[in-house]
Enzyme design. Sequence first.
Site, PDB file in Angstrom:
ATOM      1  N   VAL A 134       0.472  -1.761   2.139  1.00 30.35           N
ATOM      2  CA  VAL A 134      -0.476  -0.645   2.161  1.00 30.35           C
ATOM      3  C   VAL A 134      -0.679  -0.066   0.765  1.00 30.35           C
ATOM      4  O   VAL A 134      -1.807   0.106   0.306  1.00 30.35           O
ATOM      5  CB  VAL A 134       0.002   0.452   3.142  1.00 30.35           C
ATOM      6  CG1 VAL A 134      -0.820   1.718   2.978  1.00 30.35           C
ATOM      7  CG2 VAL A 134      -0.108  -0.060   4.564  1.00 30.35           C
ATOM      8  N   THR A 137       2.643   5.558   8.206  1.00 29.39           N
ATOM      9  CA  THR A 137       2.555   5.957   9.614  1.00 29.39           C
ATOM     10  C   THR A 137       3.762   6.831   9.930  1.00 29.39           C
ATOM     11  O   THR A 137       4.899   6.365   9.875  1.00 29.39           O
ATOM     12  CB  THR A 137       2.542   4.700  10.506  1.00 29.39           C
ATOM     13  OG1 THR A 137       1.448   3.878  10.088  1.00 29.39           O
ATOM     14  CG2 THR A 137       2.392   5.063  11.973  1.00 29.39           C
ATOM     15  N   GLU A 188      -3.389   5.068   7.657  1.00 29.78           N
ATOM     16  CA  GLU A 188      -4.087   3.861   7.212  1.00 29.78           C
ATOM     17  C   GLU A 188      -4.266   2.910   8.393  1.00 29.78           C
ATOM     18  O   GLU A 188      -3.333   2.673   9.141  1.00 29.78           O
ATOM     19  CB  GLU A 188      -3.293   3.190   6.092  1.00 29.78           C
ATOM     20  CG  GLU A 188      -3.927   1.938   5.549  1.00 29.78           C
ATOM     21  CD  GLU A 188      -5.399   2.145   5.194  1.00 29.78           C
ATOM     22  OE1 GLU A 188      -5.700   3.045   4.397  1.00 29.78           O
ATOM     23  OE2 GLU A 188      -6.252   1.423   5.738  1.00 29.78           O
ATOM     24  N   GLU A 197      -3.277  -6.364   7.954  1.00 28.14           N
ATOM     25  CA  GLU A 197      -2.847  -7.399   7.006  1.00 28.14           C
ATOM     26  C   GLU A 197      -3.697  -8.644   7.253  1.00 28.14           C
ATOM     27  O   GLU A 197      -4.043  -8.946   8.381  1.00 28.14           O
ATOM     28  CB  GLU A 197      -1.364  -7.713   7.203  1.00 28.14           C
ATOM     29  CG  GLU A 197      -0.485  -6.647   6.593  1.00 28.14           C
ATOM     30  CD  GLU A 197       0.998  -6.874   6.859  1.00 28.14           C
ATOM     31  OE1 GLU A 197       1.411  -8.026   7.040  1.00 28.14           O
ATOM     32  OE2 GLU A 197       1.739  -5.873   6.882  1.00 28.14           O
ATOM     33  N   ASN A 200      -2.607   2.344  17.492  1.00 28.66           N
ATOM     34  CA  ASN A 200      -1.740   1.159  17.505  1.00 28.66           C
ATOM     35  C   ASN A 200      -1.135   0.908  18.885  1.00 28.66           C
ATOM     36  O   ASN A 200      -1.016  -0.235  19.321  1.00 28.66           O
ATOM     37  CB  ASN A 200      -0.625   1.303  16.465  1.00 28.66           C
ATOM     38  CG  ASN A 200      -1.051   0.750  15.116  1.00 28.66           C
ATOM     39  OD1 ASN A 200      -2.202   0.347  14.942  1.00 28.66           O
ATOM     40  ND2 ASN A 200      -0.139   0.724  14.163  1.00 28.66           N
ATOM     41  N   PHE A 249      -9.601  -8.306  20.609  1.00 25.24           N
ATOM     42  CA  PHE A 249      -8.217  -7.943  20.936  1.00 25.24           C
ATOM     43  C   PHE A 249      -7.834  -8.223  22.376  1.00 25.24           C
ATOM     44  O   PHE A 249      -7.078  -7.464  22.996  1.00 25.24           O
ATOM     45  CB  PHE A 249      -7.971  -6.463  20.599  1.00 25.24           C
ATOM     46  CG  PHE A 249      -6.897  -6.333  19.559  1.00 25.24           C
ATOM     47  CD1 PHE A 249      -7.185  -6.593  18.237  1.00 25.24           C
ATOM     48  CD2 PHE A 249      -5.602  -6.004  19.907  1.00 25.24           C
ATOM     49  CE1 PHE A 249      -6.196  -6.526  17.280  1.00 25.24           C
ATOM     50  CE2 PHE A 249      -4.605  -5.941  18.962  1.00 25.24           C
ATOM     51  CZ  PHE A 249      -4.909  -6.191  17.639  1.00 25.24           C
ATOM     52  N   GLY A 268       3.673  -8.868  16.972  1.00 25.75           N
ATOM     53  CA  GLY A 268       4.765  -8.704  16.014  1.00 25.75           C
ATOM     54  C   GLY A 268       4.260  -7.905  14.839  1.00 25.75           C
ATOM     55  O   GLY A 268       3.365  -7.063  14.989  1.00 25.75           O
ATOM     56  N   CYS A 326       4.018  -3.196  12.172  1.00 23.97           N
ATOM     57  CA  CYS A 326       3.456  -1.946  12.710  1.00 23.97           C
ATOM     58  C   CYS A 326       3.597  -1.784  14.211  1.00 23.97           C
ATOM     59  O   CYS A 326       4.279  -0.857  14.663  1.00 23.97           O
ATOM     60  CB  CYS A 326       1.992  -1.840  12.307  1.00 23.97           C
ATOM     61  SG  CYS A 326       1.806  -1.623  10.532  1.00 23.97           S
ATOM     62  N   ARG A 371       7.691  -9.957   9.447  1.00 27.24           N
ATOM     63  CA  ARG A 371       8.442  -8.898  10.132  1.00 27.24           C
ATOM     64  C   ARG A 371       8.117  -8.920  11.634  1.00 27.24           C
ATOM     65  O   ARG A 371       6.967  -8.894  12.023  1.00 27.24           O
ATOM     66  CB  ARG A 371       8.111  -7.538   9.504  1.00 27.24           C
ATOM     67  CG  ARG A 371       8.653  -7.422   8.081  1.00 27.24           C
ATOM     68  CD  ARG A 371       8.292  -6.099   7.446  1.00 27.24           C
ATOM     69  NE  ARG A 371       6.940  -6.074   6.937  1.00 27.24           N
ATOM     70  CZ  ARG A 371       6.436  -5.064   6.201  1.00 27.24           C
ATOM     71  NH1 ARG A 371       7.175  -4.020   5.920  1.00 27.24           N
ATOM     72  NH2 ARG A 371       5.198  -5.106   5.765  1.00 27.24           N
TER      73      ARG A 371
END
Length: 437
Positions: A11, A121, A150, A154, A210, A251, A259, A262, A330
């Site tokens: 970010v 976040t 934000e 990615e 999210n 989506f 994964g 976030c 991650r």
Amino acid sequence: MNITVVGTGYVGLVTGTCFAETGNHVVCVDIDEKKVKRMQSGEIPIYEPGLDLLFERNTRQGRLVFTTDLAEGIKSAEVIFLALPTPPGEDGSADLKYILGVADDISKLIQDYKVIVDKSTVPVGTAEKVHAILARNLSEELFDVVSNPEFLREGVAVDDFMKPDRVVIGTRSERAQKLMKQLYEPFVRQGNPIYFMDERSAEMTKYAANSYLAARISFMNEIANLCELVGANVDAVRVGMGSDSRIGKRFLFPGIGYGGSCFPKDVQALAKTAEDKGYDFKILKAVMNVNKTQKHRLTAKIKAHLGDNLSGKTIALWGLAFKPNTDDIREAPAIYLIEDLLSAGAKIKAFDPEAMKNVQAVFGDGVQMAQDQYEALIGADALAIVTEWSVFRTPSFEVMKQLLKNPVIFDGRNLYDVELMEDKGFYYESIGRNTVG
Ligand SMILES: NC(=O)c1ccc[n+]([C@@H]2O[C@H](COP(=O)([O-])OP(=O)(O)OC[C@H]3O[C@@H](n4cnc5c(N)ncnc54)[C@H](O)[C@@H]3O)[C@@H](O)[C@H]2O)c1
């Protein structure tokens, strides 16, 4: 404007570079000396498409500089962005030690009015905490705190930052509002909105967004699992339902779990916020549970076909990153699959266009890395497709058949047409569609 960005991860580096691109002077501060040295010498420490061009131009023209020295970094800043990690603490809540620690450091350094912006976040109430920390050492006229979550993704972070769907600014200070508007106006020239709201609502907006997206994924994963049981094809179902304008097409792709850095931590943190308030947020708990199971879905399929004991077997993996166009691993489904396969005794040969180095740092020689996607297949008992990189979408199935020991594919991303795979003579299992072969 003179801007400082503290924390130069996915970010912070994108934020800093994009603000430099619109003509601001940006100082990026990070405590990681190695990382700062690399950036000072022109090297980008992360993989993010399109970032290299902007990074090169703005560093060359002196608008984007890097330092480890916070005092030096914020000296002439009008706005200071905190783009620091907020990893999950032991109880699932977001750990604020980086944010609050840097806020404390800043409070001892400020001499003139600055706007401190939470870009990370952070849970509802954090802007107030940051404010309280700054106020311990500073007079109230010297600063304002803004929540500016934000929403970049990615893999398309530069595009998302340069052309955001919306910008959310949480502050009640008119002075800070004006500065933030001035800063963001070049990014919303096509008319996308800047929403001003209070700090708490801005913080909640990010978690709500999210968590909702994670819920869509878990919902579709459950629909897919049920499709397998009732003999429906989730791809057909997806387009059928997604064309409803109330639902939307995006989506809705099922897979092997969300994964990244976030969704998992943000859903968990919002659930913790609810718990702390004595509210039983049932949907969030279900979203997390479904995801936990889904991340082991390919393992279950592989074991059902090859047996629980995989010693002596080699599994090829295509894709390691948590999604395409990033090197970020991650909470990647690949990590869970690798752990499952290794503990069942399998050998793994993997290929990913960008993430192999990061996986090697976790598993060392435990996972063999291939030069390209085809090399990974040589002598493997099966192929597992984990990340939907474009380069995997139209491979040579003939070459694949020659290289694999058996023509067996477990596709966690539904990349290929089921009938085509049947025609090509593969045993092919995917998510929410019938198995052939
Ligand atoms: N990655 C994403 O796609 C994304 C999208 C939206 C929001 N966010 C949020 O943004 C925040 C940052 O995420 P990220 O993915 O960029 O993290 P990251 O881990 O990639 O980067 C964090 C950076 O902060 C640096 N840092 C740590 N402590 C520091 C200190 N005291 N002083 C200076 N630098 C320090 C680290 O060295 C690292 O370079 C998180 O809260 C995350 O939830 C991330």
